[in-house]
Design an enzyme around this catalytic site. Structure first.
Site, PDB file in Angstrom:
ATOM      1  N   ASN A 160       0.854  -1.100   0.078  1.00 45.45           N
ATOM      2  CA  ASN A 160      -0.005   0.049  -0.019  1.00 45.45           C
ATOM      3  C   ASN A 160       0.916   1.144   0.071  1.00 45.45           C
ATOM      4  O   ASN A 160       1.375   1.580   1.167  1.00 45.45           O
ATOM      5  CB  ASN A 160      -0.837   0.070   1.266  1.00 45.45           C
ATOM      6  CG  ASN A 160      -1.486   1.343   1.364  1.00 45.45           C
ATOM      7  OD1 ASN A 160      -1.999   2.116   0.501  1.00 45.45           O
ATOM      8  ND2 ASN A 160      -2.373   1.335   2.512  1.00 45.45           N
ATOM      9  N   LYS A 201       0.221   4.171  -0.345  1.00 43.41           N
ATOM     10  CA  LYS A 201      -0.600   5.384   0.186  1.00 43.41           C
ATOM     11  C   LYS A 201      -0.436   6.765  -0.409  1.00 43.41           C
ATOM     12  O   LYS A 201      -0.240   6.571  -1.635  1.00 43.41           O
ATOM     13  CB  LYS A 201      -0.120   5.715   1.663  1.00 43.41           C
ATOM     14  CG  LYS A 201      -0.104   4.461   2.351  1.00 43.41           C
ATOM     15  CD  LYS A 201      -0.023   4.705   3.939  1.00 43.41           C
ATOM     16  CE  LYS A 201       0.071   3.434   4.713  1.00 43.41           C
ATOM     17  NZ  LYS A 201       0.144   3.641   6.201  1.00 43.41           N
ATOM     18  N   HIS A 226      -9.574   0.829   4.776  1.00 51.50           N
ATOM     19  CA  HIS A 226      -8.132   1.329   5.636  1.00 51.50           C
ATOM     20  C   HIS A 226      -8.535   1.914   6.827  1.00 51.50           C
ATOM     21  O   HIS A 226      -9.204   3.116   6.660  1.00 51.50           O
ATOM     22  CB  HIS A 226      -7.202   1.667   4.574  1.00 51.50           C
ATOM     23  CG  HIS A 226      -5.681   1.742   5.278  1.00 51.50           C
ATOM     24  ND1 HIS A 226      -5.292   2.802   6.022  1.00 51.50           N
ATOM     25  CD2 HIS A 226      -4.677   0.970   4.864  1.00 51.50           C
ATOM     26  CE1 HIS A 226      -4.020   2.418   6.383  1.00 51.50           C
ATOM     27  NE2 HIS A 226      -3.449   1.464   5.960  1.00 51.50           N
ATOM     28  N   GLU A 253      -6.744   4.509   7.754  1.00 52.17           N
ATOM     29  CA  GLU A 253      -6.434   6.141   7.824  1.00 52.17           C
ATOM     30  C   GLU A 253      -7.913   6.565   6.855  1.00 52.17           C
ATOM     31  O   GLU A 253      -8.204   7.598   7.430  1.00 52.17           O
ATOM     32  CB  GLU A 253      -5.402   6.250   6.865  1.00 52.17           C
ATOM     33  CG  GLU A 253      -4.179   5.769   7.659  1.00 52.17           C
ATOM     34  CD  GLU A 253      -3.025   5.562   6.982  1.00 52.17           C
ATOM     35  OE1 GLU A 253      -2.939   5.678   5.838  1.00 52.17           O
ATOM     36  OE2 GLU A 253      -1.881   5.163   7.330  1.00 52.17           O
ATOM     37  N   GLU A 291      -5.363  -5.361  10.746  1.00 45.66           N
ATOM     38  CA  GLU A 291      -4.465  -4.288  11.034  1.00 45.66           C
ATOM     39  C   GLU A 291      -4.693  -3.410  12.291  1.00 45.66           C
ATOM     40  O   GLU A 291      -5.567  -2.504  12.156  1.00 45.66           O
ATOM     41  CB  GLU A 291      -4.605  -2.974   9.800  1.00 45.66           C
ATOM     42  CG  GLU A 291      -4.194  -3.817   8.420  1.00 45.66           C
ATOM     43  CD  GLU A 291      -3.539  -2.674   7.517  1.00 45.66           C
ATOM     44  OE1 GLU A 291      -2.374  -3.107   7.116  1.00 45.66           O
ATOM     45  OE2 GLU A 291      -3.994  -1.704   7.370  1.00 45.66           O
ATOM     46  N   GLY A 324       2.391   2.395  10.737  1.00 50.22           N
ATOM     47  CA  GLY A 324       3.134   3.358  10.469  1.00 50.22           C
ATOM     48  C   GLY A 324       3.984   3.547  11.663  1.00 50.22           C
ATOM     49  O   GLY A 324       4.575   4.714  11.551  1.00 50.22           O
ATOM     50  N   SER A 355       3.603  -2.100  10.356  1.00 51.67           N
ATOM     51  CA  SER A 355       4.992  -2.162  10.494  1.00 51.67           C
ATOM     52  C   SER A 355       5.546  -3.739  10.091  1.00 51.67           C
ATOM     53  O   SER A 355       6.679  -4.105  10.903  1.00 51.67           O
ATOM     54  CB  SER A 355       5.180  -1.908  11.988  1.00 51.67           C
ATOM     55  OG  SER A 355       4.952  -0.386  12.113  1.00 51.67           O
ATOM     56  N   GLY A 362       4.834   1.293   4.638  1.00 54.09           N
ATOM     57  CA  GLY A 362       6.334   1.745   4.451  1.00 54.09           C
ATOM     58  C   GLY A 362       7.434   1.050   3.672  1.00 54.09           C
ATOM     59  O   GLY A 362       8.019   1.541   2.880  1.00 54.09           O
TER      60      GLY A 362
HETATM   61  C1  PEP Z   1      -0.841  -0.006   5.750  1.00 58.50           C
HETATM   62  O1  PEP Z   1      -0.800   1.082   5.537  1.00 58.50           O
HETATM   63  O2  PEP Z   1      -1.796  -0.838   5.918  1.00 58.50           O
HETATM   64  C2  PEP Z   1       0.259  -0.406   7.078  1.00 58.50           C
HETATM   65  C3  PEP Z   1       0.222  -1.535   7.404  1.00 58.50           C
HETATM   66  O3  PEP Z   1       1.662   0.451   6.977  1.00 58.50           O
HETATM   67  P1  PEP Z   1       2.904   0.310   7.532  1.00 58.50           P
HETATM   68  O4  PEP Z   1       3.421  -0.975   6.924  1.00 58.50           O
HETATM   69  O5  PEP Z   1       3.742   1.279   7.156  1.00 58.50           O
HETATM   70  O6  PEP Z   1       2.592   0.071   9.020  1.00 58.50           O
END
Ligand code: PEP
Length: 276
Positions: free
Chosen positions: A10, A12, A96, A98, A183, A189, A229, A251
């Site tokens: 992803n 983003k 998601h 966010e 998640e 993040g 993460s 990320g």
């Molecule tokens: C995500 O955006 O779904 C995510 C898991 O981000 P990150 O891996 O950066 O924590």
């Protein structure tokens, strides 16, 4: 039942079209020929068309980061399932955290009122999910608890509730084709991934919720990713958990070497455990 793990990146709100094409060009040779794992990238909407062109002939699938539920109409700024299919998308991330206005690092975000601009709720997730299925997109439906919810002992209830509400009025045979992503919001993040056994346990809660609503065959067919993460160091530990069928990676998906290492780790696990 064998479930092929799915590693989805992803991206983003990152990467111009040029940067997206550079990343894809770096990824394709690294991921060529890997067995036992499905891979997808979810660039920003501005790069979908060009990335789709670049991915032609590769096994890497294309996904969108969101989708609206109507086919067309007066919905400024939204993208419909037919539009996403038109530019080559196979997957769509839905709900998601966010986009639900729930952030792992709230301090870095917008003020809470402004965050509502993202606006996803269980009801909108349900509409988006049904629209995606209707048009042949594979939904990657995100669920997860915030840190206060976890601290209050509400993680399982929150996650199960999001799964049930997201699936309202969805028939069992369609559910089997959905991908869920557990998640935990506090892990997204933040560099603080959920412990692998705990991620496996909550993923099991999601499968149990599916089992109770749709029966064993459906529950065993559904792929459930972990996200939060995930990186090249913790991937093996997380992805070798029996309930976890891949990862949604934020990320670390922005870097070809890191993302490829996660995919490679998954491929090795699939081979070792004959998960595929
Ligand atoms: C995500 O955006 O779904 C995510 C898991 O981000 P990150 O891996 O950066 O924590």
């Amino acid at each position: 039942m064998a479930r092929t793990p799915l590693i989805a990146g992803n991206w983003k709100m990152n990467k111009t079209v040029h940067e997206a094409l550079v990343l894809v060009a770096e990824l394709m040779p690294r991921l060529h020929g890997l067995a036992g794992v499905e891979v997808a990238v979810c660039p920003p909407a501005t790069a979908l068309t060009e990335v789709n062109r670049a991915l032609a002939g590769s096994a890497i699938g294309l996904g969108a980061q969101d989708v609206f539920w109507a086919d067309s109409g007066a919905f400024t700024g939204m993208l419909s399932p037919p539009m996403l299919r038109d530019v080559g998308c196979k997957y769509a991330i839905i709900g998601h955290s966010e986009r639900r206005g729930r952030f792992g690092k709230p301090d870095e975000c917008l003020n809470p009122d402004a965050a509502r601009v993202f606006g996803d709720t269980d009801a909108s997730v349900n509409l988006k999910l049904k629209a995606a299925l209707k048009h042949g997109l594979v939904p990657i439906v995100c669920v997860g608890e915030t840190l206060p919810e976890r601290d209050d002992g509400l993680a399982d209830k929150t996650v199960a509730g999001q799964v049930r509400a997201g699936l309202a009025d969805v028939a069992g045979e369609a559910v089997a084709g959905i991908v869920f992503a557990y998640e935990p919001v506090w892990a997204i993040g933040t560099g603080r991934a959920c412990d692998a056994p705990e991620a496996n346990r909550v993923t099991g809660v999601i499968r149990k919720t599916l089992h109770d609503a749709f029966g064993s065959e459906v529950a065993q067919a559904v792929r459930i990713q972990y996200g939060g993460s995930v990186n090249e160091r913790n991937a093996h530990d997380l992805l070798s958990q029996p309930e976890i069928d891949g990862a949604l990676v934020g990320g670390a998906s922005l870097d070809a070497s890191r993302f490829s290492q996660i995919v490679q780790a998954t491929s090795v696990i699939a081979k070792d455990t004959r998960k595929d």
